[in-house]
Design an enzyme around this catalytic site. Structure first.
Site, short mmCIF file in Angstrom:
data_model
loop_
_atom_site.label_atom_id
_atom_site.label_comp_id
_atom_site.label_asym_id
_atom_site.label_seq_id
_atom_site.Cartn_x
_atom_site.Cartn_y
_atom_site.Cartn_z
N ASP A 18 0.87 -1.19 0.00
CA ASP A 18 0.00 0.00 0.00
C ASP A 18 0.90 1.24 0.00
O ASP A 18 1.78 1.38 0.86
CB ASP A 18 -0.90 -0.02 1.25
CG ASP A 18 -1.96 1.06 1.20
OD1 ASP A 18 -3.16 0.72 1.18
OD2 ASP A 18 -1.60 2.25 1.19
N ASP A 116 -3.90 2.38 -5.03
CA ASP A 116 -2.54 2.36 -4.46
C ASP A 116 -2.23 1.09 -3.67
O ASP A 116 -1.33 1.09 -2.85
CB ASP A 116 -2.33 3.60 -3.58
CG ASP A 116 -2.87 3.46 -2.18
OD1 ASP A 116 -3.87 2.75 -1.99
OD2 ASP A 116 -2.27 4.06 -1.26
N GLU A 117 -2.97 0.01 -3.95
CA GLU A 117 -2.64 -1.22 -3.21
C GLU A 117 -2.83 -2.47 -4.05
O GLU A 117 -3.67 -2.50 -4.95
CB GLU A 117 -3.46 -1.32 -1.92
CG GLU A 117 -4.94 -1.28 -2.15
CD GLU A 117 -5.77 -1.47 -0.90
OE1 GLU A 117 -5.42 -2.29 -0.05
OE2 GLU A 117 -6.80 -0.78 -0.82
P1 TTP Z 1 -5.26 5.04 1.25
O1 TTP Z 1 -4.24 4.01 0.89
O2 TTP Z 1 -6.36 4.64 2.18
O3 TTP Z 1 -4.56 6.29 1.94
P2 TTP Z 1 -3.17 6.96 1.61
O4 TTP Z 1 -2.38 6.19 0.60
O5 TTP Z 1 -3.39 8.39 1.26
O6 TTP Z 1 -2.43 6.95 3.01
P3 TTP Z 1 -1.82 5.68 3.77
O7 TTP Z 1 -0.36 5.98 3.93
O8 TTP Z 1 -2.55 5.63 5.08
O9 TTP Z 1 -2.07 4.46 2.93
O10 TTP Z 1 -5.94 5.60 -0.04
C1 TTP Z 1 -5.23 5.76 -1.27
C2 TTP Z 1 -5.68 7.04 -1.94
O11 TTP Z 1 -7.09 7.00 -2.13
C3 TTP Z 1 -5.41 8.29 -1.14
O12 TTP Z 1 -4.07 8.80 -1.35
C4 TTP Z 1 -6.47 9.22 -1.64
C5 TTP Z 1 -7.63 8.32 -1.99
N1 TTP Z 1 -8.64 8.37 -0.93
C6 TTP Z 1 -9.69 9.29 -1.05
O13 TTP Z 1 -9.79 9.99 -2.05
N2 TTP Z 1 -10.61 9.38 -0.03
C7 TTP Z 1 -10.51 8.61 1.12
O14 TTP Z 1 -11.37 8.72 2.02
C8 TTP Z 1 -9.42 7.66 1.22
C9 TTP Z 1 -9.29 6.81 2.46
C10 TTP Z 1 -8.52 7.59 0.18
MG MG Z 2 -2.16 4.12 0.78
#
Ligand code: TTP
Ligand code: MG
Length: 371
Positions: A18, A116-117
């Site tokens: 991720d 992103d995962e």
């Molecule tokens: P995530 O992987 O949940 O969050 P992240 O990558 O920003 O942070 P982390 O380091 O905790 O993994 O989500 C991936 C992308 O999805 C995030 O960069 C933006 C988008 N997203 C939204 O647009 N709204 C949301 O509520 C979430 C959780 C994510």
């Molecule tokens: Mg992320």
């Protein structure tokens, strides 16, 4: 997010990767001048009067208490000096494809589950030591080629791998060997299990179940009586039983955008222009993803939060912006009757399998979920 329901097969080694603060990290990589600063991606804060939400933010912004899905006005109160940027979804899709290409280059079965995962089934490496080494290599490669950090979890199943990738963010690497699974899971809050949201969490709390260990120890018959057969999966996960497969499958299910108006409005002109912008944005993502769609859905949240959707499925797949826009307006007409509107959303789905790529998007520029 879906619940990974276990099936019982043999032992495997699964990685879950991720990206860290993905949208914000891409922006910081693209703009050196904002690196190391609190960066918030989402709606325009409008000096604290903005009404949308935070998509994500840098870890520097998280130190101020800012989180995804928080009202942007609250984020502004917490850190007015943060750098607020609108999401640039096409750019994130592009970087996401580069991350996936790097992961694919190692030749393992891969399942992308969001922008992103992804999961990788690396069982053929034969040991968790080798899986750790591969994870280190992947992290170094992504950092060297894209300038971005990620977190990886490794475990004998998808759920443990996913929970492990989140365990030590950012830039984490957590390997949970089979013998350690129960001890790793036991102290964690039940909310850490993918698929357990606020509602399930509070229902479990009512039974006195707070941690995954509490869930594992709870009588399965009582859980089934309360929650139905789905509880069996949940209980198995808590016990560390999770053999669901990493599946190469069409990741992308839908593309959508939604926006919250600054003030609730029934102005047909404002609503129509907003519909145009949403349709154009989603269409741009459709083209960027090289997809064609069949189903179009408009969502309206009225003043007072009542939410309605109208969908239409076309007879042919299309990527024609004019058709998409015109259909969006037809659906919108069926939902607008002079009532004030708080939020407008637009979604494309039912993609042409022939050209579908392995990508799933969190669906929104201002909010993650279209529900
Ligand atoms: P995530 O992987 O949940 O969050 P992240 O990558 O920003 O942070 P982390 O380091 O905790 O993994 O989500 C991936 C992308 O999805 C995030 O960069 C933006 C988008 N997203 C939204 O647009 N709204 C949301 O509520 C979430 C959780 C994510
Ligand atoms: Mg992320």
């Amino acid at each position: 997010m879906e619940l990974y329901c276990p099936q019982r097969t043999s032992q495997r080694i699964i990685l879950h990767l991720d990206m860290d603060s993905f949208y914000a990290s891409v922006e910081m990589q693209d703009r050196p001048e904002i690196r190391g600063k609190p960066v918030v991606i989402g709606a325009d804060p409008k000096n604290g009067k903005g009404r949308g939400v935070v998509s994500t933010c840098s870890y520097e912004a998280r130190a101020f208490g800012i989180r995804s899905a928080m009202p942007i006005s609250q984020a502004y109160i917490l850190c007015p000096q943060a750098i607020f940027l609108p999401p640039d979804i096409s750019r994130y899709i592009q970087v996401s494809a580069e991350v996936i290409a790097i992961l694919r280059s190692y030749g393992f079965v891969l399942q992308q589950v969001s922008i992103d995962e992804a999961f990788l089934d690396v069982s053929r490496l034969g040991s968790f030591t080798a899986a750790r080494e591969l994870s280190v290599t992947i992290k170094k490669t992504i950092l060297a080629r894209l300038g971005l950090s990620c977190s990886i979890g490794a475990g004998p199943g998808k759920v443990v791998a996913k929970i492990a990738s989140d365990f030590n963010k950012p830039d984490g690497l957590t390997v949970v060997e089979p013998d350690d699974v129960k001890a790793f899971l036991a102290p964690l809050p039940v909310r850490k299990i993918p698929g357990i949201g606020k509602k399930s969490e509070s229902e479990l709390f009512e039974l006195g179940i707070r941690t995954i260990g509490d869930l594992a120890a709870y009588d399965i018959q009582a859980l089934v009586a309360r929650f139905g057969q789905g509880a069996v999966c949940l209980h198995d996960i808590a016990l560390g039983i999770d053999t669901s497969e990493v599946e190469e499958r069409d990741g992308i299910k839908s593309l959508s955008r939604e926006t919250t108006f600054d003030t609730d409005t029934s102005d047909p002109q404002v609503i129509s222009v907003t519909m145009d912008t949403l349709a154009e944005d989603v269409h741009r993502s459709l083209v960027a993803e090289n997809l064609r769609c069949k189903t179009l859905t408009v969502k309206v949240r009225y003043q007072g939060f009542v939410t309605k959707t109208k969908a239409r499925t076309l007879s042919h797949f299309t990527d024609d912006g004019r058709i998409i826009k015109s259909c969006a307006h037809t659906l919108l007409l069926e939902l607008t009757d002079g009532k004030k509107i708080r939020l407008l959303g637009f979604r494309l789905s039912s993609f042409d399998k022939g050209v579908t790529r392995q990508t799933t998007l969190p669906c929104d520029q201002t909010q993650n979920r279209f529900s």
